[in-house]
Design an enzyme around this catalytic site. Structure first.
Site, short mmCIF file in Angstrom:
data_model
loop_
_atom_site.label_atom_id
_atom_site.label_comp_id
_atom_site.label_asym_id
_atom_site.label_seq_id
_atom_site.Cartn_x
_atom_site.Cartn_y
_atom_site.Cartn_z
N ARG A 73 38.59 29.74 4.02
CA ARG A 73 38.55 29.91 5.47
C ARG A 73 39.88 29.47 6.08
O ARG A 73 40.53 28.56 5.59
CB ARG A 73 37.42 29.08 6.08
CG ARG A 73 36.05 29.71 5.91
CD ARG A 73 34.97 28.94 6.62
NE ARG A 73 34.74 27.66 5.99
CZ ARG A 73 35.18 26.49 6.44
NH1 ARG A 73 35.86 26.43 7.58
NH2 ARG A 73 34.92 25.39 5.79
N TYR A 201 37.91 37.10 2.63
CA TYR A 201 37.25 35.89 2.12
C TYR A 201 35.89 35.69 2.82
O TYR A 201 35.78 35.82 4.04
CB TYR A 201 38.14 34.65 2.34
CG TYR A 201 37.39 33.39 1.97
CD1 TYR A 201 37.16 33.09 0.62
CD2 TYR A 201 36.84 32.57 2.93
CE1 TYR A 201 36.42 31.98 0.27
CE2 TYR A 201 36.10 31.45 2.59
CZ TYR A 201 35.89 31.16 1.25
OH TYR A 201 35.13 30.08 0.90
N GLY A 202 34.89 35.30 2.01
CA GLY A 202 33.52 35.14 2.50
C GLY A 202 33.38 34.52 3.89
O GLY A 202 32.84 35.13 4.79
N GLY A 203 33.91 33.32 4.03
CA GLY A 203 33.75 32.60 5.30
C GLY A 203 34.44 33.27 6.48
O GLY A 203 34.13 32.99 7.63
N LYS A 210 29.16 32.05 8.63
CA LYS A 210 29.70 31.03 9.54
C LYS A 210 29.86 31.59 10.95
O LYS A 210 29.59 30.90 11.93
CB LYS A 210 31.07 30.56 9.05
CG LYS A 210 31.09 30.06 7.63
CD LYS A 210 30.16 28.93 7.43
CE LYS A 210 30.30 28.35 6.04
NZ LYS A 210 29.35 27.28 5.83
N HIS A 230 24.89 23.30 9.94
CA HIS A 230 25.50 23.49 8.62
C HIS A 230 24.73 22.61 7.62
O HIS A 230 25.22 21.57 7.21
CB HIS A 230 26.96 23.06 8.72
CG HIS A 230 27.80 23.42 7.54
ND1 HIS A 230 28.93 22.72 7.20
CD2 HIS A 230 27.70 24.41 6.63
CE1 HIS A 230 29.48 23.28 6.13
NE2 HIS A 230 28.75 24.30 5.77
N SER A 252 31.91 21.45 3.82
CA SER A 252 32.09 22.45 2.77
C SER A 252 32.60 21.80 1.49
O SER A 252 33.44 20.91 1.54
CB SER A 252 33.09 23.49 3.22
OG SER A 252 32.77 23.93 4.51
N CYS A 254 31.23 19.77 -0.65
CA CYS A 254 30.87 18.37 -0.91
C CYS A 254 29.54 18.27 -1.63
O CYS A 254 28.86 17.24 -1.58
CB CYS A 254 30.78 17.59 0.40
SG CYS A 254 32.38 17.22 1.12
N GLY A 255 29.11 19.35 -2.27
CA GLY A 255 27.91 19.27 -3.10
C GLY A 255 26.61 19.71 -2.44
O GLY A 255 25.54 19.36 -2.92
N ASP A 277 23.12 26.11 2.93
CA ASP A 277 24.29 26.12 3.83
C ASP A 277 23.94 26.10 5.31
O ASP A 277 24.62 25.44 6.07
CB ASP A 277 25.14 27.37 3.52
CG ASP A 277 26.55 27.27 4.08
OD1 ASP A 277 27.14 26.17 4.04
OD2 ASP A 277 27.06 28.30 4.57
N ASN A 372 38.67 26.91 -4.98
CA ASN A 372 37.62 27.43 -4.11
C ASN A 372 37.00 28.72 -4.69
O ASN A 372 36.57 29.59 -3.95
CB ASN A 372 38.16 27.66 -2.70
CG ASN A 372 37.06 27.86 -1.67
OD1 ASN A 372 35.98 27.27 -1.77
ND2 ASN A 372 37.31 28.71 -0.68
N SER A 373 37.01 28.84 -6.02
CA SER A 373 36.35 30.00 -6.64
C SER A 373 34.86 29.94 -6.34
O SER A 373 34.29 28.85 -6.22
CB SER A 373 36.61 30.03 -8.14
OG SER A 373 36.23 28.79 -8.72
N ARG A 374 34.24 31.09 -6.23
CA ARG A 374 32.87 31.15 -5.70
C ARG A 374 31.96 32.07 -6.51
O ARG A 374 32.44 32.97 -7.19
CB ARG A 374 32.92 31.69 -4.27
CG ARG A 374 33.71 30.82 -3.29
CD ARG A 374 32.82 29.82 -2.66
NE ARG A 374 33.51 28.90 -1.76
CZ ARG A 374 32.89 28.26 -0.77
NH1 ARG A 374 31.62 28.48 -0.52
NH2 ARG A 374 33.54 27.40 -0.02
N ASN A 501 20.81 11.46 -7.28
CA ASN A 501 20.65 11.37 -5.82
C ASN A 501 19.18 11.40 -5.41
O ASN A 501 18.84 11.03 -4.30
CB ASN A 501 21.43 12.49 -5.12
CG ASN A 501 22.93 12.28 -5.25
OD1 ASN A 501 23.40 11.17 -5.46
ND2 ASN A 501 23.70 13.35 -5.13
C1 OXD Z 1 31.83 26.79 3.65
C2 OXD Z 1 31.01 27.74 2.90
O1 OXD Z 1 33.05 26.96 3.69
O2 OXD Z 1 29.80 27.52 2.83
O3 OXD Z 1 31.27 25.85 4.22
O4 OXD Z 1 31.53 28.72 2.41
MN MN Z 2 29.21 25.85 4.27
#
Ligand code: OXD
Ligand code: MN
Length: 589
Positions: A73, A201-203, A210, A230, A252, A254-255, A277, A372-374, A501
């Site tokens: 993004r 890009y996705g975002g 988003k 979010h 984004s 962070c798990g 998400d 940031n590979s997805r 967790n």
């Molecule tokens: C982000 C995503 O960037 O979910 O938060 O792609």
């Molecule tokens: Mn996100």
């Protein structure tokens, strides 16, 4: 007579001048045809859109390589164009709507020439949900069209629904020439309209995600009395079979996806997935907060996903599939034709090309998969999918977690004293930046409720809105902050995270059910160590204590930083939040 939708599509086509217009029906045959086009015909920067992967091990999966400058993004190119700047707030880039349209019109003139314009009708939310919204996106990328089919309820039924009305959310997207100098992601909240050019890009390009479901929807939520957040949505099942629904906001990368599919290490506890998400939260007639996930797919970070960190996602990625699955900017194992990334586990394969298709070996010191590979995969492939996922009403929420990535300062878990204090707790969140957006990685920035890049209006008004929502809740969720990322003096993580967790989630569920007490600290309520289920966990007493340590000096500095952030909102900042900050400072003294 043309319908408002037909008219709108026609107008956009006159501007962008595609060689053809393709109304998508969302069918499986169509998805296959689009993938074929992406493999054989369509090109971005001279390259195919899709490469077929090994369908024996990764059924129905395809690799996509983006333009090298188009990998995350781009917050600095993202604008929220309310008529006046104050409404957008200091948390957003702003341009006058007229000026933005002038720029975009110029850039978009003929931008789809020699390309196909795909018309994607889709629904955010279950079609029978009172909270769902009808949307139409135009795009000139088959990658975006396929991704939208994985992520949203896309299909021609929606056209029947929209018919003669113009009550649908509009998105116009073109990859343009992919030049970052001519890249913009611009939102017009007053018009329910997003216009994005220059990125695939996705975002930036899946406009239901988003752009609509957070930025525009948060604005709709302000006016209509609900929240677009979010957040992950999960159900935590205890050994008796009771399920407690919880949402969690984390920045984004962070798990969130790992949390959404957590494989519990505690016997008898199980996590059910509803979303990784986005959550839309409404006040129900029963005075509780109800959540739906408007999406039906995951667009998750591939790097680091492994049978250890997220076994359920690895299963989803390898499952026999109806929906295709996409891998974006991962590396490729040439021997097996399988996607590969750092952190996948197992030995590094012999023959690898990196995310740009260049031969790679580990001695090079470069990254094989982009950080940031997805992957883009249907939620219906998750082995942990909740049976309530398709319930149009959503699920009732008993707890909300606000998280961030903080190596220092923040305890593992803290509960807010009450609603007002909890909104302060959410608004003071900070996190170290990650590779999900293009900026310096690893610096702490304030990211209230993990919404800084996604709140479609002035965040001071957003805090006020959260305070007001609380007034309508007769049975409000309890609110917690979590931090899995605290380190010791050597920089080692103090908490094992991932499947462990669940131990924090169990404490949260116990708090919700009033089964355990908590200790009052200046910054909130913290667990008595005896109430944490640490059975079978190898953690030293010292580390455990450090996880909950509240260092007054560090917190005083933190309070200063929070104050600077709050000041940027000037007079609009709710006095209740100031009051909470001042009380915390007082207690820290
Ligand atoms: C982000 C995503 O960037 O979910 O938060 O792609
Ligand atoms: Mn996100």
């Amino acid at each position: 007579m043309a319908t408002p939708l037909e008219k709108w599509v026609d107008e956009q086509a006159r501007l962008t001048k595609p060689k053809k217009i393709w109304w998508c029906d969302g069918s499986e045959e169509e998805a296959h045809r689009l993938i074929e086009i992406g493999i054989k015909e369509e090109r971005i920067a001279g390259r195919p859109i899709f490469y077929e992967l090994n369908h024996r091990t990764f059924p129905n999966s395809y690799l996509h390589r983006s333009h090298p400058t188009d990998v995350a993004r781009t917050e600095h190119l993202t604008y929220i164009c309310h008529p006046d700047k104050e409404t957008a707030g200091p948390n957003n880039n702003w341009m006058a709507p007229k000026e933005a349209k002038r720029i975009l019109t110029k850039l978009s003139d003929g931008c789809m020439r020699s390309r196909t314009m795909y018309v994607l009708p889709y629904m955010m939310g279950h079609p029978e949900s009172p909270y769902a919204k009808a949307c139409v996106q135009l795009t000139d990328s088959s990658y975006v069209a396929i991704s939208m089919r994985i992520m949203t309820r896309m299909g021609k039924d929606l056209l029947e629904k929209i018919k003669d009305s113009d009550d649908f959310v509009k998105g116009l997207h073109s990859v343009g020439d992919l030049d970052p100098k001519r890249r913009f992601i611009i939102h017009f909240p007053e018009e329910n309209f997003v216009w994005s050019i220059g990125s695939g890009y996705g975002g930036n390009a899946l406009l239901g995600k988003k752009c609509f479901s957070l930025r525009i929807a948060s604005w709709l939520g302000l006016r209509e009395g609900w929240l677009a957040e979010h957040m992950v949505i999960i159900g935590i099942e205890d050994p008796k079979g009771n399920i407690t629904y919880v949402t969690a906001a984390l920045p984004s990368a962070c798990g969130k996806t790992n949390l959404a599919m957590l494989e519990s290490s505690l016997t008898g506890y199980k996590v059910w997935t509803l979303g990784d998400d986005i959550a839309w939260l409404n006040v129900g007639p029963d005075g509780r907060l109800w959540a739906i996930n408007p999406e039906i797919g995951f667009f998750g970070v591939a790097r680091g996903t492994s049978p250890k960190t997220n076994p359920n996602m690895m299963k989803a990625l390898k499952k026999e599939k109806f929906y295709p699955t996409l891998f974006t900017n991962t590396a490729l194992n040439l021997d097996t034709n399988e996607p590969w990334w750092e952190g996948m586990d197992g030995p590094v394969p012999n023959s690898i090309v990196d995310w740009q298709g260049t031969p790679w070996d580990s001695s090079q010191g470069t990254q094989a998969a982009h950080p940031n590979s997805r992957f883009t995969v249907s939620i219906y492939h998750a082995p942990t999918l909740s049976s309530e996922f398709d319930n149009p009403k959503g699920v009732p929420i008993s707890a909300i977690l606000f998280g961030g990535k903080r190596m220092h300062v923040k305890p593992l878990v803290v509960e807010g004293f009450d609603w007002q204090n909890s909104i302060f707790l959410g608004s003071r969140m900070g996190s170290e930046t990650t590779a999900a957006a293009t900026h310096e990685v690893g610096v702490v920035r304030r990211d209230p409720m993990a919404m800084l890049p996604f709140c479609g209006y002035n965040m001071a008004d957003y805090f006020r809105h959260w305070l007001n929502i609380g007034k309508r809740l007769t049975n409000p969720p309890k609110i917690f902050s979590v931090n899995w990322f605290r380190t010791d003096a050597q920089g080692n993580y103090l908490w094992p995270g991932f499947r462990e967790n669940i131990r924090v989630l169990k404490w949260v569920v116990d708090r919700v059910n009033n089964r355990v007490d908590a200790a009052r600290a200046p910054i909130g309520l913290i667990p008595y160590l005896k109430d944490l289920d640490l059975e079978g966990l190898n953690i030293s007493r010292e580390n455990l204590e450090r996880l909950f340590e509240i260092d007054v000096k560090e917190w005083q500095k933190e309070a200063e930083d929070i104050e600077i952030f709050f000041r940027s909102f000037g007079e609009r900042m709710p006095k209740e939040i100031w009051q909470e900050l001042n009380e915390m400072k007082e207690k820290l003294r």
